[in-house]
Design a protein around this motif. Sequence first.
Motif, PDB file in Angstrom:
ATOM      1  N   ARG A  65     -35.355  36.036   5.512  1.00 58.89           N
ATOM      2  CA  ARG A  65     -35.224  36.139   7.060  1.00 58.89           C
ATOM      3  C   ARG A  65     -36.129  37.686   7.601  1.00 58.89           C
ATOM      4  O   ARG A  65     -35.729  38.539   7.370  1.00 58.89           O
ATOM      5  N   SER A  93     -38.752  32.744   8.523  1.00 53.36           N
ATOM      6  CA  SER A  93     -38.288  32.008   7.337  1.00 53.36           C
ATOM      7  C   SER A  93     -39.151  31.682   6.332  1.00 53.36           C
ATOM      8  O   SER A  93     -38.799  30.950   5.096  1.00 53.36           O
ATOM      9  N   GLY A 126     -39.504  27.265  11.618  1.00 53.29           N
ATOM     10  CA  GLY A 126     -39.116  29.215  11.421  1.00 53.29           C
ATOM     11  C   GLY A 126     -40.583  29.997  10.161  1.00 53.29           C
ATOM     12  O   GLY A 126     -40.660  31.127  10.626  1.00 53.29           O
TER      13      GLY A 126
END
Length: 564
Positions: A21, A49, A61
């Motif tokens: 991340r 992510s 993400g």
Amino acid sequence: MNNQRLLNGSAQTLRPRQVNRTSCVQVAEWLIDLGQEARHVQEAAAPISGITLDSREIQKGDLYVALSGAKTHGATFIAAALERGASAVLTDADGLELIKQDGALPQGLGVIVTADVRAAVGPLSARIYGSQPANGGAPRLFAVTGTNGKTTTTYMINSAMQALGHTTGLIGTIEILAGGQAIPSKLTTPESPHVHSLIALMREQGISSAAMEVSSHALDYRRVDGIRYDVAGFTNLTQDHLDLHGTMEKYFESKAELFTPQRTRRAVITVDDEWGQKMADRAIKNLGSRAVVRLATKRGAGFEAGSELSTLGPSDWKLIRVQRSGIGHSFVLERGDGLQLASSTQLPADFNVSNAALAALMVFESVQHEGERSQVAEKLSRPETLAPVVPGRMQLISTAPTALVDFAHNPDALKRALEAIEPANPKGKIIIVFGATGERDQTKRPLMGQIAASYADIVIVTDDDPHHEAPGPIREAVESGALAAVEGGARAQQVFNIEPRSAAITRAIELAGPEDSILIAGRGHEVAQDVAGTDLELDDRVETACALLAAGYSVLPAYQNEQK
């Protein structure tokens, strides 16, 4: 191993469980470290992510990479990207202006701007997914490039690595495999984020070796950027994809990009013609002579007097003995220092000996300890090691007549396949059913017709995948080449133009006797035919088996229950 996870998705949607991340600031710093100009315009409200090029594939993400396309800029899809949960966008200056809404950036959306967006995708995908971590643990990676033989060679590599006890993965034209589990895909080489995600996923699944087809398109479009292979292999270079590259020289340059220090540690180059010799020279220049092995599989190829390769180096190999063994061949390879490797393959055709030899040496070169190399040599000597079932690659349907389905769809592949099926009975005929793909290199159409008429007794021209091109003129272009060859004294006695393809296959079986050989060429493993944008169900293996059974012939057990 969590196999169910592999089954519930596609190459476009599957992700590793563990990712790195990150933030927009960190992404911009990574790009600057890579030598690219980049600026962080706005931080994301949520950590990054994942990464994707397609707004339709975005997961929560993700960093959405908005590229400038041929017709539309990816930044025009920013609303869809936000709706699907994108945390940030990477784009160029034009994309930045498109993203602004009433002069302001969407709240919470991270924004990074760089000039060469495409060049950033591979390295960023590698960082985010951790596909090849510095501390090791990634699968041993093999890459195969070349016009013909990529698919078969990768299957052979996987078969050999399985014999050595590895759990294997495959990324290629027919399918993507991870530990025996199939993953649906759309491209020979998926886009860069998918490739890195798949490699990371394979690592999580405990896969210790993976073989990958690397096309010229993949290299040109930077789909394998950020990946470094353990061994890369080269099969051959013949006319194909000139609709993309324009010339053979540019086609060569695309392939040669694989053999650089950034992309591979070692290389095995087949040097059976001038293109192979040229590729070996380029690889040696880029990687150094100690990292490159040259392989000659044709008598005299590559090492003839007067050529730059006339002296066989101690690490170079040549094929010194080939003998028929069942429908395949056994063979012996000899290195310049006298070391020999004996192996065999049950896949028919001389060109599969070349594919098997390349696969064998790529596996051999992937290990450096003598103990491991002795184990590799022992496994290669077993007849089953290089005998995988490769869907649609010289796939045998029946033996009387000999009927095969193959993917041969360019002039060289067609010639090799026809040469390989010469009937044992001198009274036997060769019958070929084939066509040419629409919206592709038009110059090869009459040439393929000429080759068919030169090596077959009966030529049946039909449709391949017309795509959005009218199928009739495609067939006529192929047929014209065949008829011109017949007028010039070529082998063919009859030339037919028959559509649809199923009718052409049926006609071929009707014209055949038990002593004949039939080649259904061009589509191989494919199960749908693209006609004007519509996929029509069509599997050459099924059509051939059904036609044979209807004509009263026997087929191999795997096809005995086929029906349309």
